[in-house]
Design a protein around this motif. Structure first.
Motif, PDB file in Angstrom:
ATOM      1  N   ASP A  67      10.758  28.216  -6.890  1.00  0.00           N
ATOM      2  CA  ASP A  67      11.626  27.088  -6.541  1.00  0.00           C
ATOM      3  C   ASP A  67      12.738  27.572  -5.617  1.00  0.00           C
ATOM      4  O   ASP A  67      12.944  28.780  -5.454  1.00  0.00           O
TER       5      ASP A  67
ATOM      6  N   PHE B  40       8.948  24.873 -16.812  1.00  0.00           N
ATOM      7  CA  PHE B  40       9.568  26.183 -16.966  1.00  0.00           C
ATOM      8  C   PHE B  40      10.740  26.092 -17.940  1.00  0.00           C
ATOM      9  O   PHE B  40      10.875  26.906 -18.870  1.00  0.00           O
TER      10      PHE B  40
ATOM     11  N   TYR C 101       1.347  31.396 -14.786  1.00  0.00           N
ATOM     12  CA  TYR C 101       1.745  31.029 -13.419  1.00  0.00           C
ATOM     13  C   TYR C 101       0.611  30.299 -12.729  1.00  0.00           C
ATOM     14  O   TYR C 101      -0.567  30.622 -12.900  1.00  0.00           O
TER      15      TYR C 101
ATOM     16  N   TRP D 123       7.915  30.514 -12.264  1.00  0.00           N
ATOM     17  CA  TRP D 123       8.117  29.246 -11.542  1.00  0.00           C
ATOM     18  C   TRP D 123       8.722  29.545 -10.176  1.00  0.00           C
ATOM     19  O   TRP D 123       9.709  30.261 -10.059  1.00  0.00           O
TER      20      TRP D 123
ATOM     21  N   PHE E 219       2.204  24.878  -9.056  1.00  0.00           N
ATOM     22  CA  PHE E 219       3.426  24.383  -9.671  1.00  0.00           C
ATOM     23  C   PHE E 219       4.591  24.589  -8.712  1.00  0.00           C
ATOM     24  O   PHE E 219       5.132  25.679  -8.572  1.00  0.00           O
TER      25      PHE E 219
END
Length: 446
Positions: free
Chosen positions: A294, A284, A215, A292, A219
């Motif tokens: 998002d 990912f 991680y 990830w 990102f």
């Protein structure tokens, strides 16, 4: 290449094609398309030839996926009654907002506009959107929306738009990677400290080079998200409108990102980021990153491109136990630009687009979080565990409307963030400078 010369038959064919194209272009209204765009022709003074009120509705949703959904809803509305015809016009995202402002200034705006949820106050204060108070009181629509979203449409306590959709950031994680590292795939870390330890177990190296990263907050997420999470859901301003850019929790969030970069090596992080490209190449989905951050409709990319990816979704960790798993949301509102010649009829469309049926359809087709509470809790939508998790996460999702007195504040904060990340300034020096810059902006505006 076709040669024209003396070939009269070829010229006749070409002229026929050009004439046909001209007729089609004239009928289409230029930017409109599909059944919604050709619902009425020959209108005069906002009325169709059969006496219906014609409303112009602008959006930037022109993709092969979203445009048909927009126009299906428009067509459904047109068929649901016999007094109003809505015509949808598409304009590119890069142009539509300046085009709308120019149209409002010229006194010839669209009747309905899909717009940014975080800038309603700015438009309301500049008389670019219509006050909807009388319509809201008559229709009793307020209770259909999530309170956090409703608050975004208020200026001086009165509504100038209706919330349409939103989003929330969550953590997607690869369950198979967790298993391979000896971790429980059903137990996601609850604090950032725990996440650090888990991420280190998921990293893989070939010499000094990382081939797999557990991680990194760089990102698809950054300090602007983490600072709110670390600060118990508070953004860059306190409840009195005072900037708190250099608050201790903001510094903690920035230091967390720096510590992660130090552990992994910024060059390794940058090398991974350089490979980010198409949806298929998402790190990912490609199996190069285990965790990830998002928006939850990232699920649709996994569904379409993540061949049998075994994943889970979880709230963002919290800074300390019981400090809160806060996240950030954005989204859009539907409003009536100032100067619309048919606000009564336009509000009928706003009601339709934010009611249960239209909102449920939008959520089903786009996997967006919608503003209507009942639609969000539709049993069929809730069968999808990711969608259910996203709706649950709205309880800890904070909206961050731009303050009226500092609309461009983020443009003063981000350069200082970048200077800190590049090692040009210490965390505290950079945040202190950002604090001073935002305070000056507020002073100048007031």
């Amino acid at each position: 290449m076709m040669k024209f010369g003396k070939n009269r038959k070829s010229w006749a064919i070409i002229l026929a094609i050009l004439c046909s194209f001209s007729v089609l272009t004239a009928c289409s209204g230029g930017t409109s398309g599909g059944p919604a765009g050709t619902a009425s022709t020959n209108e005069t003074n906002g009325k169709s030839e059969d006496g219906k009120v014609v409303l112009n509705y602008w959006t930037w949703w022109g993709s092969e996926t979203r445009r048909p959904i927009v126009e299906k809803l428009v067509d459904d509305f047109n068929k649901s009654q016999d007094k109003i015809i809505v015509k949808h016009s598409y304009y590119p995202f890069s142009d539509i907002f300046t085009k709308e402002l120019a149209a409002v200034s010229a006194g010839n705006p669209p009747d309905i506009m899909m717009n940014d949820i975080n800038t309603v106050q700015q438009r309301a204060s500049k008389k670019q959107a219509i006050n909807l108070s009388k319509y809201v009181e008559q229709s009793k629509v307020k209770d259909r929306f999530f309170p956090e979203l409703w608050n975004t449409v208020l200026y001086q306590g009165e509504p100038y738009a209706l919330p349409f959709n939103t989003d929330t950031r969550m953590m997607f994680y690869n369950k198979d990677d967790f298993k391979a590292a000896g971790l429980d795939p059903e137990k996601f870390p609850t604090t950032w400290e725990e996440l650090d330890k888990v991420a280190a177990k998921l990293d893989k190296k070939d010499g000094d080079k990382y081939t797999h990263i557990g991680y990194s907050p760089q990102f698809n997420s950054d300090w602007n998200l983490l600072q709110l999470n670390f600060d118990q859901g508070r953004n860059f301003f306190d409840e009195n409108g005072k900037p708190v850019v250099n608050a201790p929790a903001k510094a903690e969030a920035m230091q967390y990102i720096l510590d992660n970069a130090k552990r992994l090596g910024q060059s390794n992080i940058d090398a991974f980021k350089a490979d980010f490209g198409s949806k298929q190449a998402n790190p990912f989905i490609a199996g190069k990153v285990s965790i990830w951050t998002d928006v939850t409709n990232f699920y649709t990319q996994i569904r379409d491109y993540g061949q049998n990816l075994n994943f889970g979704v979880a709230p963002l960790p919290e800074n300390k136990p019981d400090s809160g798993h806060y996240s950030v949301g954005g989204g859009f509102v539907i409003e009536i630009p100032y100067g619309s010649k048919h606000p009564d009829e336009a509000f009928e469309f706003l009601k339709y687009m934010t009611d249960v049926q239209a909102q449920t359809y939008w959520a089903q087709k786009n996997f967006d979080n919608v503003a209507n509470k009942e639609a969000s809790n539709n049993p069929e939508l809730q069968k999808n565990p990711v969608y259910k998790a996203s709706v649950d996460n709205l309880a800890v999702t904070k909206m961050t409307p731009n303050p009226l007195f500092a609309p461009d504040y983020i443009n003063l904060i981000n350069p200082q963030r970048d200077a800190i990340m590049l090692g040009e300034k210490s965390v505290q020096d950079g945040l202190n400078q950002a604090q001073a810059d935002v305070e000056k902006l507020i002073s100048n505006n007031k």
